[in-house]
Design a protein around this motif. Sequence first.
Motif, short mmCIF file in Angstrom:
data_model
loop_
_atom_site.label_atom_id
_atom_site.label_comp_id
_atom_site.label_asym_id
_atom_site.label_seq_id
_atom_site.Cartn_x
_atom_site.Cartn_y
_atom_site.Cartn_z
N LYS A 1 0.97 -0.98 -0.32
CA LYS A 1 0.25 -0.14 -0.01
C LYS A 1 0.54 1.70 -0.19
CE LYS A 1 -3.75 1.91 2.73
NZ LYS A 1 -4.72 2.48 3.76
N GLU A 2 1.55 1.36 0.04
CA GLU A 2 2.90 2.39 0.54
C GLU A 2 3.35 3.07 -0.83
OE1 GLU A 2 8.02 2.63 2.49
OE2 GLU A 2 5.50 1.98 3.45
N GLU B 1 2.48 1.89 -4.02
CA GLU B 1 1.01 2.51 -4.27
C GLU B 1 0.61 3.86 -4.57
OE1 GLU B 1 -0.94 -2.08 -5.31
OE2 GLU B 1 -1.41 -0.75 -3.49
N ASN B 2 1.18 3.78 -2.79
CA ASN B 2 0.21 5.06 -2.88
C ASN B 2 1.36 6.26 -3.08
OD1 ASN B 2 -2.02 4.55 -1.47
ND2 ASN B 2 -1.41 4.50 0.87
N LEU C 1 0.70 9.16 -5.92
CA LEU C 1 1.16 10.76 -5.72
C LEU C 1 2.10 11.47 -6.18
CD1 LEU C 1 1.32 13.13 -3.23
CD2 LEU C 1 3.13 12.00 -1.95
N THR D 1 4.51 9.27 3.49
CA THR D 1 3.88 9.65 2.94
C THR D 1 3.16 11.57 3.03
OG1 THR D 1 2.54 8.08 2.70
CG2 THR D 1 1.05 9.82 2.67
#
Length: 705
Positions: free
Chosen positions: A500-501, A503-504, A508, A664
């Motif tokens: 998930k990290e 992919e986010n 971004l 993030t």
Amino acid sequence: MSSHKILIIAITTSLTRLIHIRLTTLIIFCFSIYSFSQSKEVLQQQFDQLVAEVTQLAKNGQLQEAVRKGEQAKTFAFENFKDSNRNQQNILNKLNFYYRFLNDYENELATNIELSKIRNADLKKEQETYTNSFKELAEYYLSFENPRAIIPIFKGVNENILRDTEQAFQYRFEDERAVFLQNNIMPYINLFQSFAYRTNYKYKNFNQIITNNALIAKGALLNSSKDILKNLESLNDDIINKKIKEYREIKDFTTFQLSLNENDRSDQLITMQGRLIGLESELVLYHRRNFLEDFTLKRDWRRTQLKENEVAVEFVRFNYFNKKWNDSILYVAHVIKKNPNASLDVIPLFEEKQLLNIIESASADKQGNSRGSKAHKINNKTTEDLYNLIIKPLESHLEGEKTIYFSPDGILHQIAFAALVNSKGKLLTERFNLVQVNSSTSIKRIPNQPKSKTALFIGGIDYSYNTEGKPMTKQSALPKFRGRIRAENENWPYLKGTKKEIENLTALFNAKGKTSNYFTEKGANENAIKKLSGDSPNILHIATHGFFYDNYTDKNEVNSNEYKTSTNPLLRSGLVFAGANYAWQNGYNPYEKEDGILTALEISNLDLSQTDLVVLSACETGLGDIKGNEGVYGLQRAFKMAGVDLIMMSLWEVPDLETAEFMTSFYELWLENDDIRQAFIETQRKMHNLYPNNPEKWAAFVLIE
């Protein structure tokens, strides 16, 4: 004639005869030297003629005859030139090349062994010379009652060892440079530091010398081979480029072989190591011929590029010499200020055992939660104790400053400076902008911002491996911390949060108009990482497990993998990629060229010079062996040697979810304001506000320039 006159005549006659005898002896001795010199000159001409004949035979394609004649020349060299190894090395290098060309493995190996013996003998003799010279200097120093009188002598010696180091480095690659610096030069540097310490740093001019020495020692070994190869490639010479290609291929081969247990290594390893040494010598010689004037190790603390309200703190660790070497390891701080002109102060801090006592007490308190980690976590008590030990002695020098550039040394590399707190409960990062640098020489008045045009994110990695369609043992359900010291038979667990990290983060970057991509699952393999060499992205973000083993001491343990037992610290730290569990459990993976375990040594061989920032979203990636003033030997040094400018890494276990949150926030702030330093500082402060009682969720990460 009086007896007195007779005595005078007798003495005169005796003296005349003695003078005549000594003069005759001197004439004979000089003639012998002349004859010996003439003899040596004739022998050298005969040897040169033999070598010329060998070379001509080889050019004519008569390699077998060239080898026969070469063996004759080798015998001639060993019989007639016992006081110098130059001729022996010359003919052995030729024979080694011919045997390799003829695929004569046995004789190629034999010549490699002979060359290695000669080189080791030369290095041993060199070290003995420096050791003896140091003993003489130390004895001379101890005989002085007036400390000021020894300073000119120390200054002259320091100039000589700097010149010697520059000369030695021009003929050597990393390994031999490191040995030369550690064994031959560091004793002198530590002696000079000890003298300054004993005299309370009252001799200001000498303080400048020891500060410059610290700057030299911290930067001397970074990027050395990369600089040599890059310079040589710029010549666009076909012969040189062919040798560089061969050097890199053999370097990759030997690096991989050294990661295996001895019983699993190729029988070609010794031969390839010998060839590697020969290639290094050739490449260094090419470099010296073409880039001699560009090489210098000299550093000057006065050139530190500080602005108003900025201070540089160069921490230095040294072995204390007080009439003899003892077990005291001392830390001092060299404080450089603009002020408005350059100023320098050296402040004694503490003994290393004081620092270790605080760290070990914190580790004991945290032992139940450490899950085997070797990193040094912190708590509220230790952060204040560490502040009082490290920062409090410097407080008067930090008043009125806004930014602190600090260069750790020794165990200070394992300290999270941002989390240190004073007696009023104020964090160091709340009071100052903290910037960690390799040394003060890397400070730039206008810092270069890393490019963010291209980015590659790696995470969500599948560490399992199947052979012949049969699944391996199911991965263990361990807590989702990124990295730890684990047993050889344990598997690396899947880190769900990393998928998930990345992919986010990819989303971004794409939203900001950047070119980004990610590797995940089986695609995040070691081979894909190595293919980046020479064509790497601006940003390389790796979310995976990292490992680091302390220096191995149990010589009796058997069946332990090379990542734990190696004497090379760059083999005892690394990153884990797809399919790594098979090799981790079995020692190596015979089904794949790359086993999924990327060691720091392998990373150091890569060319990542196009990458401005590496982010290691993994545990303990900031750790490694402490090597005197040379810094941390682990992933940090490896990526610096690979040519990376900025590195973000961690000092201890990092919770999975909070890591993704930290990353993030960091990237959002950086892409918005294009100021990477400030983005990192603000992210730490933001995470502290969210988790004021949990420094493990934000203080572990460090940004190193």
